[in-house]
Design an enzyme around this catalytic site. Structure first.
Site, PDB file in Angstrom:
ATOM      1  N   VAL A 156       1.396   6.954   0.324  1.00  0.00           N
ATOM      2  CA  VAL A 156       0.631   5.946   1.049  1.00  0.00           C
ATOM      3  C   VAL A 156      -0.767   5.920   0.455  1.00  0.00           C
ATOM      4  O   VAL A 156      -1.330   6.965   0.137  1.00  0.00           O
ATOM      5  CB  VAL A 156       0.559   6.302   2.553  1.00  0.00           C
ATOM      6  CG1 VAL A 156      -0.336   5.333   3.307  1.00  0.00           C
ATOM      7  CG2 VAL A 156       1.948   6.320   3.157  1.00  0.00           C
ATOM      8  N   CYS A 157      -1.321   4.739   0.294  1.00  0.00           N
ATOM      9  CA  CYS A 157      -2.685   4.594  -0.208  1.00  0.00           C
ATOM     10  C   CYS A 157      -3.602   5.499   0.618  1.00  0.00           C
ATOM     11  O   CYS A 157      -3.726   5.332   1.828  1.00  0.00           O
ATOM     12  CB  CYS A 157      -3.121   3.137  -0.094  1.00  0.00           C
ATOM     13  SG  CYS A 157      -4.714   2.818  -0.829  1.00  0.00           S
ATOM     14  N   LEU A 158      -4.188   6.492  -0.034  1.00  0.00           N
ATOM     15  CA  LEU A 158      -4.956   7.513   0.669  1.00  0.00           C
ATOM     16  C   LEU A 158      -6.114   6.946   1.468  1.00  0.00           C
ATOM     17  O   LEU A 158      -6.466   7.484   2.512  1.00  0.00           O
ATOM     18  CB  LEU A 158      -5.471   8.560  -0.320  1.00  0.00           C
ATOM     19  CG  LEU A 158      -4.401   9.389  -1.006  1.00  0.00           C
ATOM     20  CD1 LEU A 158      -5.035  10.333  -2.015  1.00  0.00           C
ATOM     21  CD2 LEU A 158      -3.597  10.179   0.014  1.00  0.00           C
ATOM     22  N   ASN A 215       0.794  -1.221   0.000  1.00  0.00           N
ATOM     23  CA  ASN A 215       0.000   0.000   0.000  1.00  0.00           C
ATOM     24  C   ASN A 215       0.828   1.273   0.000  1.00  0.00           C
ATOM     25  O   ASN A 215       0.314   2.353   0.293  1.00  0.00           O
ATOM     26  CB  ASN A 215      -0.964  -0.002   1.192  1.00  0.00           C
ATOM     27  CG  ASN A 215      -1.798  -1.265   1.236  1.00  0.00           C
ATOM     28  OD1 ASN A 215      -1.672  -2.043   2.176  1.00  0.00           O
ATOM     29  ND2 ASN A 215      -2.605  -1.509   0.217  1.00  0.00           N
ATOM     30  N   VAL A 219      -6.242   4.528   3.344  1.00  0.00           N
ATOM     31  CA  VAL A 219      -5.819   4.066   4.668  1.00  0.00           C
ATOM     32  C   VAL A 219      -6.150   5.112   5.727  1.00  0.00           C
ATOM     33  O   VAL A 219      -6.673   4.796   6.786  1.00  0.00           O
ATOM     34  CB  VAL A 219      -4.300   3.753   4.681  1.00  0.00           C
ATOM     35  CG1 VAL A 219      -3.798   3.513   6.081  1.00  0.00           C
ATOM     36  CG2 VAL A 219      -4.013   2.563   3.787  1.00  0.00           C
TER      37      VAL A 219
END
Length: 185
Positions: free
Chosen positions: A84-86, A76, A88
């Site tokens: 970073v995968c938003l 991620n 999250v």
């Protein structure tokens, strides 16, 4: 001072007073770096990452933007940009959370429970689902190569500086004179 501005200042002060090392990027309070250690009893344990945090104007009503500066192998997290995968943070963010929550809850949860079905690093996601032991080994290799604890990297740089100083001023000077003497006609 407006309410979001006061809140930003309070949250930043709380983060600075915690155990996290915080380094401001500009004079403002919108962008800064934070040192983050991998969670205990995880494959990321022992790693230390430099995280870039950007607070939007609407903070705390809008979540902070978080990205890894130090390379990390994770489904991620985009390996090249550190994004970073938003989802999250965005999906669970509430003004009730603060910056300390990001480093004590959100990022540890991200590392402990990666989501390979919503990857930013497709290779890491595929490897995690296909061959978990090899994935875990790759994570550990990245930790070893890129996320050494800060104290170790400081010691290494000070040793490097010392060896350069020694080269310039100690026993090597005699070697330099001897070499220079041999080269003169």
């Amino acid at each position: 001072m407006s309410s979001p501005s006061k809140r930003r200042e309070m949250d930043l002060m709380k983060l600075m007073m915690s155990d996290y090392k915080v380094e401001m990027i500009n004079d403002g309070m919108q962008e800064f770096f934070v040192e983050f250690s991998g969670p205990k009893d995880s494959i990321y344990e022992g790693g230390v990452w430099k995280i870039r945090v950007e607070l939007p104007d609407a903070y705390p009503y809008k979540s902070p933007s978080v990205g890894f500066i130090t390379k990390i192998y994770h489904p991620n997290v985009d390996e090249m940009s550190g994004s970073v995968c938003l989802d999250v943070i965005n999906q669970t963010w509430s003004p009730m959370f603060d910056l300390v929550n990001v480093f004590e809850t959100f990022l540890p949860q991200l590392l402990l429970y990666p989501n390979p079905s919503d990857p930013l690093n497709g290779e890491a996601a595929a490897l995690m689902m296909r061959d978990r032991p090899t994935y875990e080994q790759r994570v550990k290799e990245y930790c070893e190569k890129y996320a050494k604890p800060r104290a170790d990297t400081e010691e290494m740089s000070s040793d490097d500086e010392m060896s350069e100083d020694e080269y310039a001023s100690d026993g090597d000077d005699e070697d330099d004179v001897a070499i220079a003497g041999k080269l003169d006609p």
